[in-house]
Design a protein around this motif. Structure first.
Motif, PDB file in Angstrom:
ATOM      1  N   VAL A  56      34.645  65.434  -1.141  1.00 21.60           N
ATOM      2  CA  VAL A  56      33.829  65.553  -1.896  1.00 21.60           C
ATOM      3  C   VAL A  56      32.529  64.692  -1.437  1.00 21.60           C
ATOM      4  O   VAL A  56      32.814  63.633  -1.383  1.00 21.60           O
ATOM      5  CB  VAL A  56      34.330  64.990  -3.270  1.00 21.60           C
ATOM      6  CG1 VAL A  56      33.181  64.895  -4.357  1.00 21.60           C
ATOM      7  CG2 VAL A  56      35.472  65.607  -4.029  1.00 21.60           C
ATOM      8  N   THR A  57      31.436  65.572  -1.600  1.00 20.01           N
ATOM      9  CA  THR A  57      30.146  64.515  -1.204  1.00 20.01           C
ATOM     10  C   THR A  57      28.978  65.023  -2.734  1.00 20.01           C
ATOM     11  O   THR A  57      29.418  65.682  -3.478  1.00 20.01           O
ATOM     12  CB  THR A  57      29.614  65.325  -0.085  1.00 20.01           C
ATOM     13  OG1 THR A  57      29.032  66.703  -0.175  1.00 20.01           O
ATOM     14  CG2 THR A  57      30.219  65.075   1.354  1.00 20.01           C
ATOM     15  N   ASP A  58      27.871  64.203  -2.278  1.00 20.05           N
ATOM     16  CA  ASP A  58      26.955  64.445  -3.561  1.00 20.05           C
ATOM     17  C   ASP A  58      26.565  65.903  -3.510  1.00 20.05           C
ATOM     18  O   ASP A  58      26.253  66.456  -4.405  1.00 20.05           O
ATOM     19  CB  ASP A  58      25.827  63.635  -3.367  1.00 20.05           C
ATOM     20  CG  ASP A  58      25.932  62.178  -3.438  1.00 20.05           C
ATOM     21  OD1 ASP A  58      27.171  61.929  -4.230  1.00 20.05           O
ATOM     22  OD2 ASP A  58      25.339  61.309  -2.811  1.00 20.05           O
ATOM     23  N   GLU A  59      26.574  66.535  -2.359  1.00 20.41           N
ATOM     24  CA  GLU A  59      26.071  68.047  -2.287  1.00 20.41           C
ATOM     25  C   GLU A  59      27.050  69.133  -2.462  1.00 20.41           C
ATOM     26  O   GLU A  59      26.810  70.225  -2.924  1.00 20.41           O
ATOM     27  CB  GLU A  59      25.392  68.166  -0.878  1.00 20.41           C
ATOM     28  CG  GLU A  59      24.140  67.575  -0.509  1.00 20.41           C
ATOM     29  CD  GLU A  59      24.488  65.905  -0.326  1.00 20.41           C
ATOM     30  OE1 GLU A  59      25.378  65.898   0.296  1.00 20.41           O
ATOM     31  OE2 GLU A  59      23.682  65.085  -0.478  1.00 20.41           O
ATOM     32  N   ARG A  60      28.256  68.661  -2.271  1.00 19.60           N
ATOM     33  CA  ARG A  60      29.311  69.848  -2.225  1.00 19.60           C
ATOM     34  C   ARG A  60      30.713  69.211  -2.366  1.00 19.60           C
ATOM     35  O   ARG A  60      31.088  68.364  -2.107  1.00 19.60           O
ATOM     36  CB  ARG A  60      29.194  70.521  -0.883  1.00 19.60           C
ATOM     37  CG  ARG A  60      30.211  71.599  -0.704  1.00 19.60           C
ATOM     38  CD  ARG A  60      30.119  72.336   0.747  1.00 19.60           C
ATOM     39  NE  ARG A  60      28.806  73.074   0.859  1.00 19.60           N
ATOM     40  CZ  ARG A  60      27.991  72.516   2.000  1.00 19.60           C
ATOM     41  NH1 ARG A  60      28.692  71.406   2.574  1.00 19.60           N
ATOM     42  NH2 ARG A  60      26.721  73.003   2.080  1.00 19.60           N
ATOM     43  N   ILE A  61      31.523  70.027  -3.189  1.00 16.02           N
ATOM     44  CA  ILE A  61      33.066  69.840  -3.334  1.00 16.02           C
ATOM     45  C   ILE A  61      33.611  70.782  -2.437  1.00 16.02           C
ATOM     46  O   ILE A  61      33.672  72.056  -2.800  1.00 16.02           O
ATOM     47  CB  ILE A  61      33.673  69.872  -4.554  1.00 16.02           C
ATOM     48  CG1 ILE A  61      32.766  68.743  -5.512  1.00 16.02           C
ATOM     49  CG2 ILE A  61      35.016  69.627  -4.725  1.00 16.02           C
ATOM     50  CD1 ILE A  61      33.085  68.912  -7.064  1.00 16.02           C
ATOM     51  N   THR A  62      34.269  70.369  -1.404  1.00 15.37           N
ATOM     52  CA  THR A  62      35.121  71.390  -0.498  1.00 15.37           C
ATOM     53  C   THR A  62      36.586  71.062  -0.491  1.00 15.37           C
ATOM     54  O   THR A  62      37.201  69.947  -0.448  1.00 15.37           O
ATOM     55  CB  THR A  62      34.814  71.015   1.046  1.00 15.37           C
ATOM     56  OG1 THR A  62      33.501  71.203   1.184  1.00 15.37           O
ATOM     57  CG2 THR A  62      35.491  72.038   2.019  1.00 15.37           C
TER      58      THR A  62
END
Length: 357
Positions: free
Chosen positions: A274-280
């Motif tokens: 989980v990052t600020d730009e994307r949930i993988t």
């Protein structure tokens, strides 16, 4: 986004023996009987913020513990009662039909106490898939390794519920694969309702009785569910545990649920993060591997802990009760009563600390 908590607690007397909640379930609309006599459920109303959820849950639980003291009863935050005499089932049409269909395996459900987190429906497909990918976080709240005295897994409740109770009806009680649409989820519910009805009728249950007690919306007991109340997406994988631990996992999962509304969700590979730009989220087979580690090894699995950290959990901040209780192959009835009383006191201290903070 509105959210709420439901938690089940064992009720014991001053000797640690399982007992009936009695009038504990009568004083508040937020405290309910469960399908077995020595269990009750505390439900918060929907709360808009985590702060409101925290204060509401702590206040409700403090009040419930006070009422229990007045009645000479103790609440116990363990996923199973460790070891106990036979547990009596409340007779309802639903439980009667389930027993007909599941047979002796239905008895396993009588020894399970869990935590359910509800999140308001928004991007429902993403919510379903992300909560599915977070199912291994059940390890953070594992609170009993024992079933009827025997050491069975780091998370005994998840093990007996998924592997035993629904052994012959896996889609009714185990984790589902990711979906592309909400319609796909609902069509699966329709199919499972039909299959459950067919199995019930083979056991001599009338079609009218089945349809009076069940519907496609409540025919499954899976770790992730769609619910009509509020309405919500529900995560019901973890054990009951200390409220400080439940609130921590509610906050961390809640943050991910908030984030997925304004970021991309992608299913890819076997890592997950989980990052600020994307949930993988990883492929479903990888999630199942982590779920097995969560049930059998808990946070003692380095691979599982690393995965949960990547997905946004502060794993080191959790203290799963199962780690404190574990350490022997068998727990006697007398020892189980002592453990229940010990963790009943631990629950009171935890609530006192939350109230003071």
């Amino acid at each position: 986004m509105q959210k709420s908590i439901e938690v089940e607690y064992w009720v014991v007397d001053q000797d640690g023996a399982l007992t009936n909640p009695g009038s504990l379930t009568e004083y508040s609309e937020f405290v309910e009987e469960e399908f077995v006599y020595p269990l009750l459920e505390l439900k918060t109303p929907p709360c808009e913020t985590y702060s409101a959820l925290r204060s509401t849950f702590v206040e409700q639980l403090a009040d419930l513990l006070s009422k229990a003291d007045e009645l000479g009863k103790v609440l116990v935050p363990l996923g199973t009662p460790i070891n106990s005499e036979s547990i009596e089932l409340r007779t309802t049409d639903r439980s009667r039909i389930q027993k007909h269909v599941l047979g002796d395996n239905f008895a396993y459900a009588k020894y399970c106490a869990g935590t359910h987190l509800h999140f308001e429906k928004r991007n429902v497909t993403d919510q379903l898939n992300v909560l599915t990918s977070l199912d291994p976080a059940l390890a953070l709240l594992n609170s009993s390794p024992y079933f009827r005295g025997d050491r069975v897994a780091n998370g005994a409740r998840a093990y007996i519920y998924r592997k035993k109770c629904y052994e012959y009806f896996p889609l009714h009680g185990q984790l589902w694969d990711y979906v592309n649409t909400v319609g796909q989820w609902e069509r699966q519910l329709d199919r499972l309702f039909d299959s459950f009805k067919e199995a019930s009728m083979k056991e001599g249950v009338s079609e009218n009785d089945i349809e009076a007690s069940f519907s496609p919306q409540d025919i499954v007991w899976t770790p992730v569910r769609l619910r009509g109340e509020m309405p919500t997406v529900e995560w019901r994988a973890p054990d009951t545990s200390l409220p400080s631990q439940i609130l921590r996992v509610a906050e961390e999962i809640g943050a991910i649920m908030e984030q997925l509304h304004h970021t991309e969700v992608r299913i890819e590979g076997d890592t997950g993060n989980v990052t600020d730009e994307r949930i993988t989220i990883p492929e479903f087979d990888t999630v199942l591997t982590y779920v097995e580690e969560a049930i059998h090894d808990g946070t003692e699995s380095a691979e599982l802990s690393a995965y949960l950290e990547r997905m946004g959990f502060d794993v080191q901040a959790y203290e799963p009760l199962t780690q404190k209780i574990d350490g022997r192959d068998y727990v006697s009835l007398d020892e189980a009563r002592k453990i229940r009383l010990q963790y009943g006191e631990r629950l009171k201290r935890d609530v006192d600390e939350l109230t003071q903070s």
